[in-house]
Design a protein around this motif. Sequence first.
Motif, PDB file in Angstrom:
ATOM      1  N   SER A 182     -26.958  66.829   3.326  1.00 13.86           N
ATOM      2  CA  SER A 182     -28.318  67.026   3.858  1.00 13.86           C
ATOM      3  C   SER A 182     -28.864  65.780   4.537  1.00 13.86           C
ATOM      4  O   SER A 182     -29.896  65.840   5.203  1.00 13.86           O
ATOM      5  N   SER A 183     -28.227  64.643   4.380  1.00 13.07           N
ATOM      6  CA  SER A 183     -28.550  63.419   5.097  1.00 13.07           C
ATOM      7  C   SER A 183     -30.050  63.156   5.148  1.00 13.07           C
ATOM      8  O   SER A 183     -30.677  62.949   4.118  1.00 13.07           O
ATOM      9  N   TYR A 184     -30.648  63.176   6.341  1.00 13.39           N
ATOM     10  CA  TYR A 184     -32.064  62.832   6.472  1.00 13.39           C
ATOM     11  C   TYR A 184     -32.999  63.880   5.864  1.00 13.39           C
ATOM     12  O   TYR A 184     -34.196  63.621   5.708  1.00 13.39           O
ATOM     13  N   TRP A 185     -32.441  65.002   5.498  1.00 16.72           N
ATOM     14  CA  TRP A 185     -33.230  66.053   4.835  1.00 16.72           C
ATOM     15  C   TRP A 185     -32.932  66.071   3.332  1.00 16.72           C
ATOM     16  O   TRP A 185     -33.162  67.060   2.661  1.00 16.72           O
ATOM     17  N   ASP A 195     -25.193  73.647   7.619  1.00 15.98           N
ATOM     18  CA  ASP A 195     -24.506  72.885   8.660  1.00 15.98           C
ATOM     19  C   ASP A 195     -25.384  71.792   9.258  1.00 15.98           C
ATOM     20  O   ASP A 195     -25.254  71.452  10.436  1.00 15.98           O
ATOM     21  N   LEU A 196     -26.274  71.236   8.454  1.00 18.57           N
ATOM     22  CA  LEU A 196     -27.102  70.143   8.961  1.00 18.57           C
ATOM     23  C   LEU A 196     -26.221  68.940   9.314  1.00 18.57           C
ATOM     24  O   LEU A 196     -25.301  68.595   8.564  1.00 18.57           O
ATOM     25  N   ALA A 253     -26.648  63.031  13.002  1.00 21.08           N
ATOM     26  CA  ALA A 253     -28.047  63.217  12.609  1.00 21.08           C
ATOM     27  C   ALA A 253     -28.919  62.114  13.196  1.00 21.08           C
ATOM     28  O   ALA A 253     -29.991  62.380  13.749  1.00 21.08           O
ATOM     29  N   PRO A 313     -32.663  72.067   1.641  1.00 26.48           N
ATOM     30  CA  PRO A 313     -32.376  72.707   2.926  1.00 26.48           C
ATOM     31  C   PRO A 313     -31.538  73.969   2.748  1.00 26.48           C
ATOM     32  O   PRO A 313     -30.563  73.984   1.982  1.00 26.48           O
ATOM     33  N   SER A 326     -29.403  62.420  17.003  1.00 30.67           N
ATOM     34  CA  SER A 326     -30.228  63.589  17.329  1.00 30.67           C
ATOM     35  C   SER A 326     -31.705  63.262  17.149  1.00 30.67           C
ATOM     36  O   SER A 326     -32.546  63.599  17.997  1.00 30.67           O
ATOM     37  N   ALA A 341     -30.045  75.484   5.369  1.00 28.92           N
ATOM     38  CA  ALA A 341     -28.942  75.435   6.328  1.00 28.92           C
ATOM     39  C   ALA A 341     -27.762  74.674   5.744  1.00 28.92           C
ATOM     40  O   ALA A 341     -27.919  73.617   5.135  1.00 28.92           O
ATOM     41  N   ARG A 377     -25.081  65.056   9.651  1.00 28.44           N
ATOM     42  CA  ARG A 377     -25.315  63.846   8.873  1.00 28.44           C
ATOM     43  C   ARG A 377     -24.618  62.695   9.564  1.00 28.44           C
ATOM     44  O   ARG A 377     -23.876  62.877  10.525  1.00 28.44           O
TER      45      ARG A 377
END
Length: 238
Positions: free
Chosen positions: A96-99, A118-119, A125, A114, A128, A116, A121
């Motif tokens: 989820s990295s930044y999420w 396929d976020l 990420a 999250p 983007s 989703a 990372r």
Amino acid sequence: MTGNIVREDAEPLVFLGDSFVEAIYAPEDIRFVSQVERHLATEGLNFRCLNGGYSGATTLQLFNVFLNKVVPHVGRGGRVIFFLPQSDLPIYFRPSSYWYPTDRYAPLSPPVEPAAADLPRGSKALTSILGLAVWAAQEFEIDFILVSSPNRNASREDDPFVAKRVTADQHDALMKRRDDIRRAVLDFVASSGVTFLDAEAAFSDTHSAFYDDTHLNERGHGMFAAWLADQLRVLNSK
């Protein structure tokens, strides 16, 4: 606030970043944002420097602040200096990295897991989010300056502080994340054309300017303020 007295018609110049910019352990008038304001004033550059640093902020959180708080404050033609936060390091490669759904790192409160699967990372990420920030700045005609945050760039062998703080494996892992972020940022800068100041490179051999891994000591604030003010003078003259 900077503790300085500036003219009422001073143009706002917002500094966004994490605890490196916030600098709560330095007196207000010593913080580099305050000193930059004074440096620029001596050159007749009329800016009100606003410290938008917040401890623990990630790139995604800073983008939220930029879009929802800074844009309506500075308006079209405003100026923003966006420091790449070192708070990204702990979550850069995480699921989820930044999420990442914790109170500290989630972009919304309360944190939401999250849905989703396929976020992006890591570098995908990061670039983007930076791309969205640059796009938003262009849409609102804001002068957006991206700056790499310097750090105590020293080996365990050369710096007793680093040797005490982390193991060799921890240090290697940290350097790997920093290197990955740096490569991603440099590639993004080359492809996007965003104005970029490489403070990390400029201060790569000055670990004595830091009192820990990422925060400047009083001497470091003075050094960094002088360097940054010089860079901003050059940009302002173009």
